[in-house]
Design an enzyme around this catalytic site. Structure first.
Site, PDB file in Angstrom:
ATOM      1  N   CYS A  67       0.823  -1.211   0.000  1.00  0.00           N
ATOM      2  CA  CYS A  67       0.000   0.000   0.000  1.00  0.00           C
ATOM      3  C   CYS A  67       0.860   1.266   0.000  1.00  0.00           C
ATOM      4  CB  CYS A  67      -0.913   0.034   1.219  1.00  0.00           C
ATOM      5  SG  CYS A  67      -2.285  -1.131   1.143  1.00  0.00           S
ATOM      6  N   HIS A  68       1.803   1.346   0.935  1.00  0.00           N
ATOM      7  CA  HIS A  68       2.440   2.631   1.217  1.00  0.00           C
ATOM      8  C   HIS A  68       3.678   2.906   0.372  1.00  0.00           C
ATOM      9  CE1 HIS A  68      -0.372   3.503   4.375  1.00  0.00           C
ATOM     10  NE2 HIS A  68      -0.168   2.310   4.902  1.00  0.00           N
ATOM     11  N   CYS A  73      -3.290  -1.396  11.043  1.00  0.00           N
ATOM     12  CA  CYS A  73      -2.913  -1.756   9.670  1.00  0.00           C
ATOM     13  C   CYS A  73      -2.757  -3.269   9.531  1.00  0.00           C
ATOM     14  CB  CYS A  73      -1.604  -1.078   9.277  1.00  0.00           C
ATOM     15  SG  CYS A  73      -1.813   0.390   8.255  1.00  0.00           S
TER      16      CYS A  73
END
Lengths: 109, 285
Positions: free
Chosen positions: B204-205, B246
């Site tokens: 994701c990041h 998360c």
């Protein structure tokens, strides 16, 4: 009795005569609505700020009635015309009878 | 005729969606100055150790204008209510030694620069320590007071207070020397897929920041702004509580806040923000 209640206000220190200034106020308060229940099923008594007023040199600027749906730490931002130097006085009224007051001076310059 | 109309409106819809995607892709161009005084670096060259990203951005740059505005003035920033409470706790004696934080550390301004270099190797402990660990170490061994919960309200507020006096200073955690093995363990975790969704932090990041994950605009997952006041839960959130959220969202069993795994991950993720300004307590959605 609500705990940890602390009023805060932000007012410019000076303004030109006739200026419209922005005032910000916030009071830390849990604003318990009176609709919730605790773990044992008992209603948690209502404890909110029910009224807020601002005055300038004794003249009312804003007078607000607050209801239980208003969130914790109520924040108000509003404008006021400053015709002359003087003091803003802010007052919050608690359900428990407490009254919290604070004031700010503004000068013309 | 009807068919043509449907097609036309479908094309218009697609164009509208196309525009929306362009408008939200990547960070915006806004500049962050807090209280018209503290200039915050929200974009800079990535530190050398990052292989796949050339520019790093604070999460502030991925938020909407309305959320950004709340952080630009301490009066508007709801996190400062918690910081004020921590400032009182700083002066209040607690525990058997009847000492407060200020008994040893004087004014909290003396903590300027501390948040920028944590997590940090501790010679006395022989391990990498977070600010939370150090606060609890002080409480337990210097003050004779009860430890605070690692992600509790008191702890988050105190870390917020200590972070607030470092705002504007560049994050600069050491990743070499004795901290290196911990840092490498953190990097390993960052790139390890977890959970039923088989997602790593990087998926994701690093691979997808700037894209929308359902209604949320994915940031680089920088933690220079922690602790963070989140509009969704109206309180200060700690780094490890966020990590836990998360990892949980990948549908995995998470590590515990304060665990060696999360400390390693915190060191690694903080080091990915070396060069950004300390921004905490920040405001996010």
């Amino acid at each position: 009795m609500a705990s940890g209640v602390k009023p805060r206000v932000k007012v410019p220190k000076t303004a030109a005569a006739g200026d419209t200034i922005t005032i910000k106020t916030l009071i830390s308060h849990k604003m318990e609505s009176g609709q919730r229940k605790d773990d044992d099923g008992n209603i948690i008594p209502r404890s909110i700020i029910n009224r807020f007023t601002a005055d300038f040199n004794g003249e009312n600027v804003i007078d607000v009635a607050l209801e239980p749906a208003i969130s914790t730490n109520p924040y108000f931002q509003f404008e006021a015309v400053v015709p002359e130097a003087g003091d803003f006085k802010f007052t919050w009224y608690d359900d428990d009878g407490s009254v919290y007051e604070t004031s700010k001076s503004i000068s013309i310059g | 005729m009807k068919n043509t109309q449907t097609l036309t409106s479908a094309a218009a819809l697609a164009a509208a969606i196309g525009l929306a995607v362009t408008a939200t892709a990547g960070p915006d161009e806004d500049q962050l100055v807090i209280n018209e005084e503290i200039e915050i670096v929200t974009e800079t060259a990535a530190p050398e150790h990052m292989e796949y990203v050339s520019t790093i951005y604070s999460g502030w740059r991925f938020r909407s204008d309305e959320t950004q505005a709340v952080q630009m003035d301490d009066f508007d920033n709801p996190a400062m209510i918690f910081v004020e409470a921590a400032a009182e706790a700083w002066e209040t004696a607690d525990g058997t030694a009847e000492k407060s934080c200020s008994s040893c550390h004087n004014d909290v301004e003396s903590m300027r620069g501390v948040k920028a270099v944590y997590p940090k190797w501790s010679d006395t402990a022989g391990e990498v320590r977070t600010l939370e660990h150090q606060i609890n170490d002080c409480r337990e061994n210097q003050m004779g007071a009860e430890k605070w919960g690692y992600t509790g309200g008191d702890m988050a507020a105190m870390v917020g207070l200590i972070a607030s006096v470092s705002r504007g200073l560049p994050v600069n955690v050491a990743i070499d020397g004795p901290a290196q093995s911990t840092w490498e363990a953190g990097k390993e975790l960052y790139y390890t897929r977890t959970g039923q969704l088989e997602l790593s932090c990087a998926n994701c990041h690093e691979d997808s920041y700037g894209m929308m994950i359902r209604a949320d605009h994915l940031s680089q997952g920088q933690i220079n702004g922690f602790p963070t006041y989140r509009l969704k839960n109206t309180k200060l959130n700690t780094v490890h509580a966020r990590f836990k959220g998360c990892v949980r969202d990948t549908r995995a069993e998470t590590f515990s806040p304060g665990s060696p795994e999360f400390v390693a991950l915190e060191l690694y993720v903080t080091s990915r923000g070396n060069g950004l300004s300390v921004e905490g307590p920040s405001v996010r959605n």
